[in-house]
Design a protein around this motif. Sequence first.
Motif, PDB file in Angstrom:
ATOM      1  N   ASP A 278       6.144   2.332   2.803  1.00  0.00           N
ATOM      2  CA  ASP A 278       6.398   3.568   3.585  1.00  0.00           C
ATOM      3  C   ASP A 278       5.527   4.718   3.097  1.00  0.00           C
ATOM      4  OD1 ASP A 278       8.257   2.337   5.176  1.00  0.00           O
ATOM      5  OD2 ASP A 278      10.002   3.279   4.243  1.00  0.00           O
ATOM      6  N   ASP A 279       5.255   4.803   1.780  1.00  0.00           N
ATOM      7  CA  ASP A 279       4.521   5.911   1.183  1.00  0.00           C
ATOM      8  C   ASP A 279       5.243   7.238   1.406  1.00  0.00           C
ATOM      9  OD1 ASP A 279       2.534   6.996  -0.399  1.00  0.00           O
ATOM     10  OD2 ASP A 279       1.215   7.440   1.303  1.00  0.00           O
ATOM     11  N   ALA A 281       7.355  10.657  -0.246  1.00  0.00           N
ATOM     12  CA  ALA A 281       7.054  11.585  -1.337  1.00  0.00           C
ATOM     13  C   ALA A 281       7.444  10.978  -2.680  1.00  0.00           C
ATOM     14  CB  ALA A 281       7.788  12.900  -1.116  1.00  0.00           C
ATOM     15  N   LEU A 282       8.470  10.119  -2.665  1.00  0.00           N
ATOM     16  CA  LEU A 282       8.908   9.444  -3.884  1.00  0.00           C
ATOM     17  C   LEU A 282       7.784   8.654  -4.549  1.00  0.00           C
ATOM     18  CD1 LEU A 282      12.408   7.845  -3.108  1.00  0.00           C
ATOM     19  CD2 LEU A 282      11.877   9.450  -4.958  1.00  0.00           C
ATOM     20  N   ALA A 283       6.885   8.137  -3.740  1.00  0.00           N
ATOM     21  CA  ALA A 283       5.850   7.239  -4.258  1.00  0.00           C
ATOM     22  C   ALA A 283       4.954   7.916  -5.279  1.00  0.00           C
ATOM     23  CB  ALA A 283       5.017   6.678  -3.109  1.00  0.00           C
ATOM     24  N   THR A 284       4.771   9.216  -5.158  1.00  0.00           N
ATOM     25  CA  THR A 284       3.922   9.926  -6.117  1.00  0.00           C
ATOM     26  C   THR A 284       4.745  10.816  -7.059  1.00  0.00           C
ATOM     27  OG1 THR A 284       3.557  11.674  -4.461  1.00  0.00           O
ATOM     28  CG2 THR A 284       1.905   9.940  -4.628  1.00  0.00           C
ATOM     29  N   ALA A 285       6.070  10.746  -6.941  1.00  0.00           N
ATOM     30  CA  ALA A 285       6.935  11.536  -7.824  1.00  0.00           C
ATOM     31  C   ALA A 285       7.311  10.769  -9.080  1.00  0.00           C
ATOM     32  CB  ALA A 285       8.205  11.956  -7.077  1.00  0.00           C
ATOM     33  N   VAL A 286       7.026   9.455  -9.093  1.00  0.00           N
ATOM     34  CA  VAL A 286       7.352   8.620 -10.250  1.00  0.00           C
ATOM     35  C   VAL A 286       6.079   8.355 -11.057  1.00  0.00           C
ATOM     36  CG1 VAL A 286       9.326   7.536  -9.147  1.00  0.00           C
ATOM     37  CG2 VAL A 286       7.048   6.522  -8.869  1.00  0.00           C
ATOM     38  N   GLU A 287       6.280   7.887 -12.276  1.00  0.00           N
ATOM     39  CA  GLU A 287       5.150   7.574 -13.146  1.00  0.00           C
ATOM     40  C   GLU A 287       5.333   6.176 -13.728  1.00  0.00           C
ATOM     41  OE1 GLU A 287       1.610   7.820 -14.674  1.00  0.00           O
ATOM     42  OE2 GLU A 287       2.450   9.505 -13.528  1.00  0.00           O
ATOM     43  N   ILE A 295       2.862   4.148   6.113  1.00  0.00           N
ATOM     44  CA  ILE A 295       3.222   4.030   7.527  1.00  0.00           C
ATOM     45  C   ILE A 295       3.063   5.404   8.179  1.00  0.00           C
ATOM     46  CG2 ILE A 295       5.129   3.635   9.134  1.00  0.00           C
ATOM     47  CD1 ILE A 295       6.186   1.528   7.332  1.00  0.00           C
ATOM     48  N   PRO A 296       2.404   5.497   9.322  1.00  0.00           N
ATOM     49  CA  PRO A 296       2.224   6.790   9.987  1.00  0.00           C
ATOM     50  C   PRO A 296       3.501   7.201  10.720  1.00  0.00           C
ATOM     51  CG  PRO A 296       1.226   5.069  11.313  1.00  0.00           C
ATOM     52  CD  PRO A 296       1.727   4.399  10.065  1.00  0.00           C
ATOM     53  N   LEU A 326      -2.820   0.137   2.998  1.00  0.00           N
ATOM     54  CA  LEU A 326      -2.430  -0.142   1.619  1.00  0.00           C
ATOM     55  C   LEU A 326      -2.972   0.970   0.721  1.00  0.00           C
ATOM     56  CD1 LEU A 326      -1.319  -1.991  -0.636  1.00  0.00           C
ATOM     57  CD2 LEU A 326      -3.571  -3.103  -0.680  1.00  0.00           C
ATOM     58  N   VAL A 327      -2.083   1.574  -0.065  1.00  0.00           N
ATOM     59  CA  VAL A 327      -2.481   2.632  -1.000  1.00  0.00           C
ATOM     60  C   VAL A 327      -2.244   2.105  -2.414  1.00  0.00           C
ATOM     61  CG1 VAL A 327      -2.112   5.009  -1.730  1.00  0.00           C
ATOM     62  CG2 VAL A 327      -1.818   4.386   0.681  1.00  0.00           C
ATOM     63  N   VAL A 328      -3.319   1.845  -3.138  1.00  0.00           N
ATOM     64  CA  VAL A 328      -3.217   1.279  -4.483  1.00  0.00           C
ATOM     65  C   VAL A 328      -3.136   2.406  -5.503  1.00  0.00           C
ATOM     66  CG1 VAL A 328      -4.316  -0.183  -6.211  1.00  0.00           C
ATOM     67  CG2 VAL A 328      -4.480  -0.777  -3.772  1.00  0.00           C
TER      68      VAL A 328
END
Length: 338
Positions: A278-279, A281-287, A295-296, A326-328
């Motif tokens: 889904d990408d 906001a959570l995807a970049t809030a974790v480390e 998904i658009p 795909l976002v790696v």
Amino acid sequence: MTRPTSRDVAHAAGVSQATVSLVLAGKWRGRVSERTATHVRETADALGYRPNLAARNLRLGSTRTALLVVPALTNEFFARVYTGAAKVAAGHGFGVVLYLSPDGTGPARDPFASARTALDGIIASSMATDALEGIRGEDQDLPLVMLDSDPTAGGASAYVNIALADGMTAVTTHLLDQGHRHFLHLASAVDSWTFDIRAAALARTLGPGTTLRTVRAPLTITDACAAMERALADHTGPATARPTAVVCDDDILAVGACKAARRLGLALPEDLSVTGFDDMALATAVEPELTTVRIPAERVGEDGMRALLAVLEGHAWTAPPLPVELVVRGSTAPPTAR
């Protein structure tokens, strides 16, 4: 006896429902031949069809209101779908009412005394067509656009879908190319077409020499974490060997998986690679940040509203599934030797 609908007329006449709508609304000239128009009218008369005046007014845009039905309000995906739908609607003088189905993906109850007298049409995201029966009513004349839903089920005026299988294939191939062979699928516990498509693509992409175990969890971080802890602790034999890669149905589940791995003392991505979907906001809030499938979602809402407007104007809506990407990021890496 059930009153015949415009869909019944279309089936009996061997034409599209859009053609029936044009003919019965008197808008067929220049679009439909006179012979076809006569055939449709005669078929309607033979069936005893009587137009639903409220629904007919709705097609003329008398209320200029669409209902967007979603299974959850806590999921960022549906907020973005609403944003897209509302943006397109505003450009055409329409409003969008957001409605949460009280039973999630189960049957949605009519939020109004009569939805058919208050709405131009319905847009439903990630739900089954039969879940909307309570809102659409018995005559099924209220236009319905389904988003991220099974197009083979029928019953909708138009469908807007996403290339979900492509997304799951891409993320699985990425992990295989990194050398992973032991996989765990942290799957959504929701019984839904959208998650079935992801599971099928994952299983289809994995080839010989790989293992796959599936664990289900409700779509919350807490439930995903608990399910993942149990799964990672249970690795006593070859059939339940600890995976090196966890493929999650969405980013919420992936965050729960990361949390469980850390609780068990596993390093990410050295000991365990985790992917989302889904990408959000959570995807970049974790480390480390999540490798995931973008998904658009806003585009899904935009096209959903465009599809409804097309149906209201008597036009067919056909479009290929919306592409994904795909976002790696840092949550995936080649497995380390143990």
